[in-house]
Write an enzyme that holds these catalytic residues in place. Structure first.
Site, mmCIF file in Angstrom:
data_model
loop_
_atom_site.group_PDB
_atom_site.id
_atom_site.type_symbol
_atom_site.label_atom_id
_atom_site.label_comp_id
_atom_site.label_asym_id
_atom_site.label_seq_id
_atom_site.Cartn_x
_atom_site.Cartn_y
_atom_site.Cartn_z
ATOM 1 N N ARG A 1 47.456 23.820 -0.545
ATOM 2 C CA ARG A 1 48.278 22.867 0.412
ATOM 3 C C ARG A 1 47.536 21.681 0.568
ATOM 4 O O ARG A 1 48.463 20.568 0.933
ATOM 5 C CB ARG A 1 48.830 23.505 1.730
ATOM 6 N N LYS B 1 63.463 41.549 0.623
ATOM 7 C CA LYS B 1 64.676 42.134 0.889
ATOM 8 C C LYS B 1 65.853 41.207 0.511
ATOM 9 O O LYS B 1 65.654 39.913 0.474
ATOM 10 C CB LYS B 1 64.650 42.092 2.425
ATOM 11 N N GLY C 1 56.523 31.519 -0.334
ATOM 12 C CA GLY C 1 55.265 31.577 -0.163
ATOM 13 C C GLY C 1 54.456 32.567 -1.080
ATOM 14 O O GLY C 1 53.482 32.291 -1.659
ATOM 15 N N GLY D 1 59.781 29.015 3.888
ATOM 16 C CA GLY D 1 61.200 29.064 4.738
ATOM 17 C C GLY D 1 61.857 27.870 4.492
ATOM 18 O O GLY D 1 62.937 27.757 4.220
HETATM 19 P P1 ADP Z 1 58.657 34.731 -0.961
HETATM 20 O O1 ADP Z 1 57.452 34.786 0.030
HETATM 21 O O2 ADP Z 1 58.356 34.297 -2.430
HETATM 22 O O3 ADP Z 1 59.816 34.479 -0.604
HETATM 23 P P2 ADP Z 1 59.373 37.647 -0.292
HETATM 24 O O4 ADP Z 1 58.392 37.359 0.955
HETATM 25 O O5 ADP Z 1 60.665 37.524 -0.072
HETATM 26 O O6 ADP Z 1 58.726 36.464 -1.268
HETATM 27 O O7 ADP Z 1 58.572 38.953 -0.828
HETATM 28 C C1 ADP Z 1 57.285 39.159 -1.161
HETATM 29 C C2 ADP Z 1 57.028 40.918 -0.905
HETATM 30 O O8 ADP Z 1 57.997 41.430 -1.536
HETATM 31 C C3 ADP Z 1 55.463 41.178 -1.486
HETATM 32 O O9 ADP Z 1 54.887 41.202 -0.258
HETATM 33 C C4 ADP Z 1 55.816 42.345 -2.222
HETATM 34 O O10 ADP Z 1 54.832 43.113 -2.025
HETATM 35 C C5 ADP Z 1 56.925 42.559 -1.734
HETATM 36 N N1 ADP Z 1 57.772 43.628 -2.855
HETATM 37 C C6 ADP Z 1 58.220 43.131 -3.905
HETATM 38 N N2 ADP Z 1 58.629 44.232 -4.825
HETATM 39 C C7 ADP Z 1 58.653 45.179 -3.710
HETATM 40 C C8 ADP Z 1 59.001 46.554 -4.009
HETATM 41 N N3 ADP Z 1 59.470 47.238 -5.018
HETATM 42 N N4 ADP Z 1 58.829 47.511 -2.963
HETATM 43 C C9 ADP Z 1 58.462 47.066 -1.805
HETATM 44 N N5 ADP Z 1 57.980 45.814 -1.721
HETATM 45 C C10 ADP Z 1 58.012 44.866 -2.577
HETATM 46 MG MG MG Z 2 57.129 35.987 1.871
#
Ligand code: ADP
Ligand code: MG
Length: 395
Positions: free
Chosen positions: A36, A197, A350, A373
């Site tokens: 960043r 999620k 992130g 976000g």
């Molecule tokens: P981003 O920050 O890119 O938006 P998220 O915060 O939604 O992504 O998701 C990232 C998290 O999702 C990571 O910590 C990863 O470990 C978790 N994750 C991905 N696949 C699974 C899974 N099958 N079971 C549990 N956690 C998962």
């Molecule tokens: Mg995240």
């Protein structure tokens, strides 16, 4: 609507309050990941070349209005100084006497850094007096903090209304790339979603599925879709209170004629720490004793085929628990497919951006968004408060 940019702002010789997003991870009092910070270097170079006196401000972590020694910006000043090759005038003060003295003494092309904005409770309250104090340090304002643009705080919104203001080069690049996604005429448009999620990503699915041609679901969120379709997902992370929502999203995609691709195999284990028992199984054979921690190689191949023919790819959310090497291959495989895609490719979020950096593929992606976000809210079609004020008719 047009974004006001650095080209619209007379910064020559002036003091320019510049909001950046230096909310970076620290480790033992040093910057652990300077992505960043490096992302703001083009803006800093442009300002310094024009003789601006650059007064940087940022938040770091969540000190909630109190001074926290471990969240001071000293390590950031040090790293930034190394990257710039000149000393950064850092003060342990935001708008007090020390900050005012620094701002007054700064020469053309010099760079100063204020203390963590969130040490003052008035920052997050978007307090008008705090905004006036910040504004009084400078003659104009540049916002390069895309990652904080979804927050209506004094340093992102309050101050923008008080000084001649414009977007920095990073902010401009983010908005151009993400606007291209929102206005997409590029087809096939492939949207890849993963991460933990569904509930975090509903808005993005709803908004972007208006234009997408294919939806690829991996990560934890795919478990909820699989479960909603009647598959056994055992001990996997899944949102039981979102099964109806998942079915609604699937039928929405069907109505819109979108190809939805779900995992057909997975890497499973009884628990995250039991990596020695990790194995790849077809989705029908997960079993009640296992949890899905990654997509399998067959799924990677099916996803990669769709990605290879895309004109536009947007990816948010890792395909598995990529923090654990045993469950990283799905994310690596999809990342390689996105990197190889000749279409316009955007990665946001992130953890997704961190994964792309770690895999060393960032330079093969057209745009890796620095927002978490903020990127998601932008892709949901929401107007970000920090961006709205930089649009032409608002001044
Ligand atoms: P981003 O920050 O890119 O938006 P998220 O915060 O939604 O992504 O998701 C990232 C998290 O999702 C990571 O910590 C990863 O470990 C978790 N994750 C991905 N696949 C699974 C899974 N099958 N079971 C549990 N956690 C998962
Ligand atoms: Mg995240």
């Amino acid at each position: 609507m047009r974004l006001r940019t650095l080209r619209d702002l007379a910064v020559e010789g002036r003091r320019v309050l510049t909001r950046v997003d230096y909310n970076v991870p620290l480790q033992d009092g040093r910057v652990d990941d300077d992505t960043r910070i490096r992302a703001t270097l083009p803006t800093l170079a442009a300002l310094r070349e024009r003789g601006a006196r650059v007064i940087l401000c940022s938040h770091l972590g969540r000190p909630k209005g109190h001074v926290r020694e471990d969240l001071r910006l000293a390590p950031i000043a040090e790293r930034l100084g190394e990257l710039l090759g000149v000393g950064v005038h850092y003060v342990r003060d935001i708008t007090g006497a020390e900050a005012r003295a620094m701002a007054a003494q700064l020469g053309p092309g010099e760079v100063g850094l204020l203390e963590n904005l969130r040490f003052d409770p008035r920052e997050e309250q978007n307090d008008p007096e705090f905004a006036r104090e910040l504004a009084s340090l400078a003659e104009c304002y540049v916002n390069d903090a895309f990652g904080a643009a979804h927050r209506a705080h004094a340093s992102t919104v309050g101050v923008a209304a008080l000084l001649p203001s414009a977007a920095g080069l990073l902010m401009e690049r983010e908005i151009r790339a993400l606007t291209r996604v929102l206005d997409a005429d590029d087809h096939p448009f492939v949207l890849i979603l993963g991460g933990a999620k569904i509930s975090d990503k509903i808005g993005v699915i709803e908004n972007l599925s208006q234009r997408a041609d294919a939806l690829l679901f991996g990560g934890g969120m795919a478990n909820t879709f699989l479960k909603a379709l009647g598959h056994e997902v055992g001990r996997s992370l899944a949102e039981d209170d979102r099964l109806d929502e998942a079915r609604r999203l699937l039928s929405l995609a069907e109505q819109r004629g979108i190809d939805v691709v779900l995992p057909s195999d997975a890497v499973v284990a009884p628990e995250l720490s039991a990596v020695e028992r990790a194995r790849t199984v077809p989705i029908g054979e997960v079993g009640p004793e296992n949890a899905i921690f990654d997509i399998g190689p067959e799924t990677v191949a099916r996803f990669s085929k769709v990605i290879s023919g895309a004109a536009l790819v947007v990816w948010n959310g890792p395909m598995g628990v990529f923090e654990v090497p045993a469950f990283r291959e799905g994310t690596r495989g999809v990342a390689q497919a996105v990197a190889a895609c000749p279409g316009f490719t955007v990665v946001g979020g992130g953890d997704s951006a961190a994964a792309i950096e770690e895999l060393g593929l960032a330079d093969q992606i057209d745009h890796v968004s620095t927002g978490g976000g903020a990127t998601l809210e932008f892709l949901e079609g929401k107007e970000l408060p920090g961006v709205r004020l930089l649009m032409e008719e608002n001044r």
